[in-house]
Design an enzyme around this catalytic site. Structure first.
Site, mmCIF file in Angstrom:
data_model
loop_
_atom_site.group_PDB
_atom_site.id
_atom_site.type_symbol
_atom_site.label_atom_id
_atom_site.label_comp_id
_atom_site.label_asym_id
_atom_site.label_seq_id
_atom_site.Cartn_x
_atom_site.Cartn_y
_atom_site.Cartn_z
ATOM 1 N N ASP A 143 14.576 -64.488 -19.187
ATOM 2 C CA ASP A 143 15.662 -64.838 -18.274
ATOM 3 C C ASP A 143 16.486 -63.578 -18.035
ATOM 4 O O ASP A 143 17.408 -63.261 -18.796
ATOM 5 C CB ASP A 143 16.504 -65.948 -18.898
ATOM 6 C CG ASP A 143 17.642 -66.411 -18.007
ATOM 7 O OD1 ASP A 143 17.649 -66.069 -16.812
ATOM 8 O OD2 ASP A 143 18.537 -67.119 -18.523
ATOM 9 N N PHE A 169 12.796 -67.839 -25.809
ATOM 10 C CA PHE A 169 13.624 -67.538 -24.645
ATOM 11 C C PHE A 169 14.337 -66.214 -24.876
ATOM 12 O O PHE A 169 15.108 -66.076 -25.836
ATOM 13 C CB PHE A 169 14.646 -68.653 -24.416
ATOM 14 C CG PHE A 169 14.014 -69.991 -24.200
ATOM 15 C CD1 PHE A 169 13.712 -70.439 -22.925
ATOM 16 C CD2 PHE A 169 13.669 -70.792 -25.285
ATOM 17 C CE1 PHE A 169 13.094 -71.662 -22.732
ATOM 18 C CE2 PHE A 169 13.047 -72.022 -25.104
ATOM 19 C CZ PHE A 169 12.760 -72.457 -23.819
ATOM 20 N N LYS A 170 14.082 -65.247 -24.007
ATOM 21 C CA LYS A 170 14.767 -63.959 -24.060
ATOM 22 C C LYS A 170 15.870 -63.988 -23.011
ATOM 23 O O LYS A 170 15.597 -63.943 -21.806
ATOM 24 C CB LYS A 170 13.782 -62.820 -23.786
ATOM 25 C CG LYS A 170 14.403 -61.431 -23.853
ATOM 26 C CD LYS A 170 13.385 -60.375 -23.414
ATOM 27 C CE LYS A 170 13.968 -58.983 -23.444
ATOM 28 N NZ LYS A 170 13.040 -57.979 -22.855
ATOM 29 N N ILE A 171 17.102 -64.084 -23.476
ATOM 30 C CA ILE A 171 18.247 -64.264 -22.581
ATOM 31 C C ILE A 171 18.931 -62.917 -22.366
ATOM 32 O O ILE A 171 19.463 -62.315 -23.309
ATOM 33 C CB ILE A 171 19.242 -65.291 -23.149
ATOM 34 C CG1 ILE A 171 18.529 -66.611 -23.471
ATOM 35 C CG2 ILE A 171 20.398 -65.490 -22.178
ATOM 36 C CD1 ILE A 171 17.880 -67.295 -22.272
#
Length: 308
Positions: A143, A169-171
């Site tokens: 993301d 999830f890589k935020i």
């Protein structure tokens, strides 16, 4: 086979794609970069990401880099392979290839093209469902602002709950810590890996929000480990002190150098012979490069002495 077990945690830096002076793949340099990163404490690696200049590689070159790295790592650490593509079919096929080659996980951005072509939530959901159906290893959704695609915590959490392999999830968006908290609250146990990115510039806030992994630049995993190891051991003050020490270098990489920083530091320390970025990416401004090396030397990262 790697002995690392899910959930994957810790520092998984992005490996650069190493080129020779003419801009061709330098596979010897690629292997040296990988060996350095593992020696410097990388708990896993990511290849073919945007910081790996994946957008400047042909499909044949992508496969060459992937096979070279996975063969060379030989299970020492888990390797995440970026398989991003706009087309669902091509992304699924890239992901199947990565799994067959030995990838521990694939990282995928939501489908986008250029400044204006975006896919709505339903299309994004169906895209990730189809990629998941093609493989049996975890998917990390990246993301990041480069996609220009809003991914709400509710959508991300829904995909974690309902799509079998969507688990990480890589935020990297603005306000990452708040988004991580919302994602964890909505997704619960289905969010196996809430991760930090963006060269770790927001790492402390993201760790406090519940991040369990960090995907950083590849030049100083030993420095990032000083932060994450202390935090994981419950020594938050030590983690804060380490973050304060390393933040000027993190900031210089993030705000001044981008993907060129890793290669410049590896070249300065003799890890690789050339810091070439593939055209049309331009070389780093010499004064900016000098500033990067000056800040790094104050911290004595392994990258500057590994090859001695």
């Amino acid at each position: 086979m790697t002995t690392a077990q899910r959930p994957y945690r810790g520092v998984f830096p992005v490996a650069p794609t190493v080129f020779d002076a003419a801009g061709a793949l330098d596979l010897h340099g690629q292997r040296r970069a990988i060996d350095f990163m593992i020696d410097a404490g990388a708990e896993g690696l990511c290849i073919l990401a945007n910081f790996s200049e994946q957008f400047a590689l042909s499909d044949v070159e992508r496969d060459t880099v992937m096979d070279t790295v996975l063969d060379h790592v030989a299970g020492r650490v888990p390797v995440i392979v970026t398989t991003t593509h706009f087309a669902t079919r091509i992304c699924a096929e890239r992901s199947r290839r990565a799994q067959a080659a030995g990838a521990a996980m694939v990282m995928v951005m939501p489908p986008y093209h250029g400044a204006t072509i975006r896919v709505p939530d339903l299309g994004i959901y169906d895209f990730f469902r189809a990629v998941s159906d093609a493989i049996a290893i975890p998917i990390m959704i990246q993301d990041a602002p480069v996609a220009g695609t809003p991914l709400s915590p509710a959508l991300l959490a829904r995909m974690a709950r309902e799509i079998e392999n969507v688990a990480y999830f890589k935020i990297e968006t603005a306000g990452a810590a708040g988004k991580l908290r919302a994602l964890i609250a909505l997704g619960g146990a289905a969010v196996e890996g809430p991760w930090d990115g963006e060269e770790a510039i927001t790492l402390m806030a993201d760790l406090d929000a519940g991040a369990t992994g960090s995907m950083t630049g590849g030049a100083y995993p030993d420095g990032i480990r000083q932060i994450t190891d202390a935090y994981a051991a419950g020594r938050r003050e030590d983690a804060m002190d380490a973050y304060a020490r390393w933040l000027p270098l993190i900031n210089y990489e993030n705000r001044q150098c981008g993907l060129l920083a890793c290669k410049a530091l590896m070249r300065a320390g003799g890890v690789i012979a050339h810091e070439t970025a593939r055209l049309p990416v331009q070389p780093m401004d010499p004064e900016t490069r000098a500033g990067l090396i000056e800040i790094a030397r104050r911290l004595d990262p392994l990258v500057l002495s590994w090859s001695r």
